[in-house]
Design a protein around this motif. Structure first.
Motif, short mmCIF file in Angstrom:
data_model
loop_
_atom_site.label_atom_id
_atom_site.label_comp_id
_atom_site.label_asym_id
_atom_site.label_seq_id
_atom_site.Cartn_x
_atom_site.Cartn_y
_atom_site.Cartn_z
N ALA A 238 0.80 -1.21 0.00
CA ALA A 238 0.00 0.00 0.00
C ALA A 238 0.84 1.28 0.00
CB ALA A 238 -0.92 0.00 1.22
N MET A 239 0.20 2.37 -0.40
CA MET A 239 0.86 3.68 -0.39
C MET A 239 1.36 4.01 1.02
SD MET A 239 -0.78 7.40 -1.40
CE MET A 239 -1.10 7.07 -3.12
N ASN A 240 2.52 4.65 1.11
CA ASN A 240 3.03 5.14 2.40
C ASN A 240 2.32 6.44 2.75
OD1 ASN A 240 5.29 3.22 2.82
ND2 ASN A 240 6.05 4.13 0.92
N PHE A 241 1.95 6.57 4.01
CA PHE A 241 1.31 7.80 4.48
C PHE A 241 2.17 8.41 5.59
CE2 PHE A 241 -2.76 5.49 3.28
CZ PHE A 241 -2.98 6.26 2.14
N LEU A 242 2.57 9.67 5.41
CA LEU A 242 3.40 10.33 6.42
C LEU A 242 2.71 11.60 6.89
CD1 LEU A 242 6.13 9.62 4.00
CD2 LEU A 242 6.68 9.23 6.41
N PRO A 243 2.49 11.73 8.21
CA PRO A 243 1.85 12.94 8.72
C PRO A 243 2.80 14.13 8.63
CG PRO A 243 2.36 11.42 10.52
CD PRO A 243 2.79 10.75 9.26
N GLY A 244 2.27 15.30 8.30
CA GLY A 244 3.10 16.49 8.18
C GLY A 244 2.26 17.75 8.20
N THR A 245 2.92 18.85 7.85
CA THR A 245 2.25 20.16 7.86
C THR A 245 2.61 20.88 6.56
OG1 THR A 245 2.76 20.21 10.21
CG2 THR A 245 1.96 22.25 9.25
N MET A 246 1.65 21.65 6.04
CA MET A 246 1.92 22.41 4.82
C MET A 246 2.74 23.66 5.15
SD MET A 246 0.47 21.23 2.14
CE MET A 246 -0.90 21.58 1.10
N ARG A 299 15.02 11.04 5.73
CA ARG A 299 16.00 10.15 6.37
C ARG A 299 15.23 8.97 6.94
NH1 ARG A 299 18.05 9.31 11.47
NH2 ARG A 299 20.33 9.03 11.59
N ALA A 300 15.70 7.76 6.61
CA ALA A 300 14.99 6.56 7.04
C ALA A 300 15.97 5.57 7.64
CB ALA A 300 14.27 5.93 5.86
N VAL A 301 15.51 4.85 8.65
CA VAL A 301 16.34 3.80 9.27
C VAL A 301 15.77 2.44 8.84
CG1 VAL A 301 17.20 2.85 11.43
CG2 VAL A 301 16.79 5.32 11.23
N VAL A 302 16.63 1.66 8.21
CA VAL A 302 16.20 0.37 7.67
C VAL A 302 15.82 -0.59 8.80
CG1 VAL A 302 16.97 -1.68 6.38
CG2 VAL A 302 17.64 0.63 5.62
N ALA A 316 11.37 0.42 6.42
CA ALA A 316 12.20 1.37 7.16
C ALA A 316 11.31 2.25 8.03
CB ALA A 316 12.99 2.22 6.18
N LYS A 317 11.95 3.02 8.91
CA LYS A 317 11.20 3.97 9.73
C LYS A 317 11.65 5.37 9.41
CE LYS A 317 9.48 1.60 13.79
NZ LYS A 317 8.06 1.56 13.43
N VAL A 318 10.67 6.25 9.15
CA VAL A 318 10.94 7.67 8.98
C VAL A 318 10.33 8.33 10.21
CG1 VAL A 318 10.42 9.74 7.64
CG2 VAL A 318 10.95 7.59 6.47
N GLY A 319 11.17 8.81 11.13
CA GLY A 319 10.64 9.25 12.42
C GLY A 319 9.97 8.04 13.03
N GLY A 320 8.71 8.18 13.43
CA GLY A 320 8.01 7.03 14.02
C GLY A 320 7.16 6.27 13.02
N THR A 321 7.22 6.65 11.74
CA THR A 321 6.30 6.08 10.76
C THR A 321 6.97 4.98 9.94
OG1 THR A 321 5.35 8.29 10.57
CG2 THR A 321 4.71 6.70 8.89
N ASP A 322 6.25 3.86 9.76
CA ASP A 322 6.76 2.77 8.92
C ASP A 322 6.60 3.14 7.45
OD1 ASP A 322 7.45 0.86 10.91
OD2 ASP A 322 5.31 0.60 11.29
N VAL A 323 7.67 2.90 6.69
CA VAL A 323 7.65 3.20 5.26
C VAL A 323 8.19 1.99 4.50
CG1 VAL A 323 8.76 4.63 3.49
CG2 VAL A 323 7.86 5.69 5.55
N ILE A 324 7.57 1.69 3.37
CA ILE A 324 8.07 0.62 2.51
C ILE A 324 8.57 1.23 1.21
CG2 ILE A 324 7.53 -1.53 1.31
CD1 ILE A 324 5.31 -2.03 3.26
N ALA A 325 9.73 0.76 0.76
CA ALA A 325 10.25 1.22 -0.54
C ALA A 325 10.58 -0.02 -1.37
CB ALA A 325 11.51 2.06 -0.33
#
Ligand SMILES: Nc1ncnc2c1ncn2[C@@H]1O[C@H](COP(=O)(O)OP(=O)(O)OP(=O)(O)O)[C@@H](O)[C@H]1O
Ligand SMILES: [Mg+2]
Length: 362
Positions: A238-246, A299-302, A316-325
């Motif tokens: 599935a698509m990665n979702f990362l919380p942020g601010t504009m 920046r991501a930690v594998v 990997a983890k970007v901050g506290g969020t799981d991300v798949i590449a």
């Protein structure tokens, strides 16, 4: 063949509102797939099309004729179910011929129709067998044969492949698609499997909780999902979702993540006014990330690397969020390695954090 129109359809079971205003247009000859999580109302909608379930309000037309009060057998449709429902005491031939025999069709015509359907489906050698003497895939083909012999205006399929093992499912998926390319009969196909939907449908209708979230061509849904639900449902992984601010980044709009990294957002800077500081969800698919150098992207930690041979999947983890590449090339990263993931230009999404709605295209 016929077009199908579904207009303002509602369905209550007692006090439970399960279909809450659905509009769908299916063109003559199209293969439409209804997809959505369990319980969203796919089978109920299909059964209303078939006339097996009463419509609480709204209108269904098949071939330009309103069928709300037309009996199932007068609707000129054929339905293929998940559990095939073959008659165990009848041969393959008789199973396929049964509905025509009930309709008192001429014997010679029955034979002609069954022969034609069985040759299309590769069942020619099996006509004298009984269902128990068939494999799962062959039974499924007989169930389809039973629908084909009736030469209906519309085929309805309710998860016809869900009883088959993974490999057979892929094979039957291709067979049904081929069959449709050959017969061009308008079809409505229900599944909860988004891969099935993507690979089989000319048109996909994504449902949730009794409403249509989005409908369109498979790649339209993949490229331009209208909300986080469709974005997360279509596509695998599935698509990665990362919380942020504009925020404004130079003259451009960007999304700032919790760790301070800024990712360019595909929005015109003139739109920042109402959106500045707004909490958003940044969306990017695993296949739209590339590796960058320090300072680029995020920046991501594998955490885990899965080489499948054809590609490398990196968790990997970007901050506290799981991300798949996902990368086509091979990588020998190890858990704990720091990498930089850069979203591909033109393949990113921004959603309102509160409503989940896409902010693109507004
Ligand atoms: N006869 C019934 N009486 C009461 N509620 C029903 C009835 N049939 C279905 N429902 C409810 O309606 C909702 C939609 O059911 P439906 O079978 O259409 O879902 P579905 O999308 O086909 O799910 P699945 O993928 O699990 O087959 C569910 O909440 C279900 O519990
Ligand atoms: Mg169902």
């Amino acid at each position: 063949m016929a077009s199908v129109q579904i207009r303002g359809i509602q369905k209550y079971f007692g006090g439970t509102h399960v279909i809450r205003g659905v509009d769908i247009d299916i063109e003559d000859g199209q293969f439409a797939v209804l997809v959505g999580p369990s319980g969203c109302g796919k089978s109920t909608l299909l059964r209303m099309l078939a006339g097996l379930e009463e419509i609480s309000s709204g209108e269904i037309s098949i071939g330009g004729r309103v069928v709300n009060s037309v009996e199932p057998k007068e609707r000129d449709i054929a339905m293929v179910f998940q559990n095939y429902a073959l008659y165990p005491h009848m041969t393959v031939f008789d199973n396929m011929a049964f509905s025509l025999m009930l309709a008192k069709t001429d014997k010679a015509l029955i034979k002609e129709r069954v022969d034609k359907a069985s040759s299309i489906l590769g069942l020619g050698q099996l006509l004298d067998r009984y269902p128990r003497q068939l494999s799962g895939g062959q039974r499924q083909r007989v169930a389809m044969g039973r629908a084909i012999v009736r030469d209906p205006q519309v085929f309805l399929f309710d998860e016809p492949l869900s009883n088959l093992d993974a490999k057979l499912r892929v094979q039957m998926r291709a067979e049904i698609k081929e069959l449709h390319q050959r017969l061009r009969t308008t079809s409505v196909y229900v599944t909860h499997d988004q891969i099935e939907a993507m690979t089989m449908g000319d048109r996909i209708v994504v449902m949730r909780d009794g409403v249509v979230e989005q409908q369109g061509k498979p790649l339209e849904l993949y490229d331009r999902p209208v909300n986080t639900f469709v974005a997360g449902f279509i596509g695998s992984p599935a698509m990665n979702f990362l919380p942020g601010t504009m925020v404004l980044n130079g003259g451009d709009i960007a999304v700032e993540l919790a760790d301070g990294s800024r990712l360019p957002a595909p929005l015109r800077a003139s739109r920042l006014g109402p959106l500045g500081g707004k909490p958003v969800i940044y969306g990017v698919r695993p296949e739209h990330l590339r590796l960058g150098s320090a300072g680029e992207g995020m920046r991501a930690v594998v955490s885990v690397v899965e080489p499948t041979g054809a590609q490398t999947e990196i968790y990997a983890k970007v901050g506290g969020t799981d991300v798949i590449a996902i990368f086509r090339e091979r990588h020998e990263f190890r858990a704990g390695d720091v990498i930089h993931l850069v979203p591909e230009h033109g393949h990113t999404h921004v959603f309102d954090a509160e409503s989940g709605k896409s902010l693109l295209g507004e």
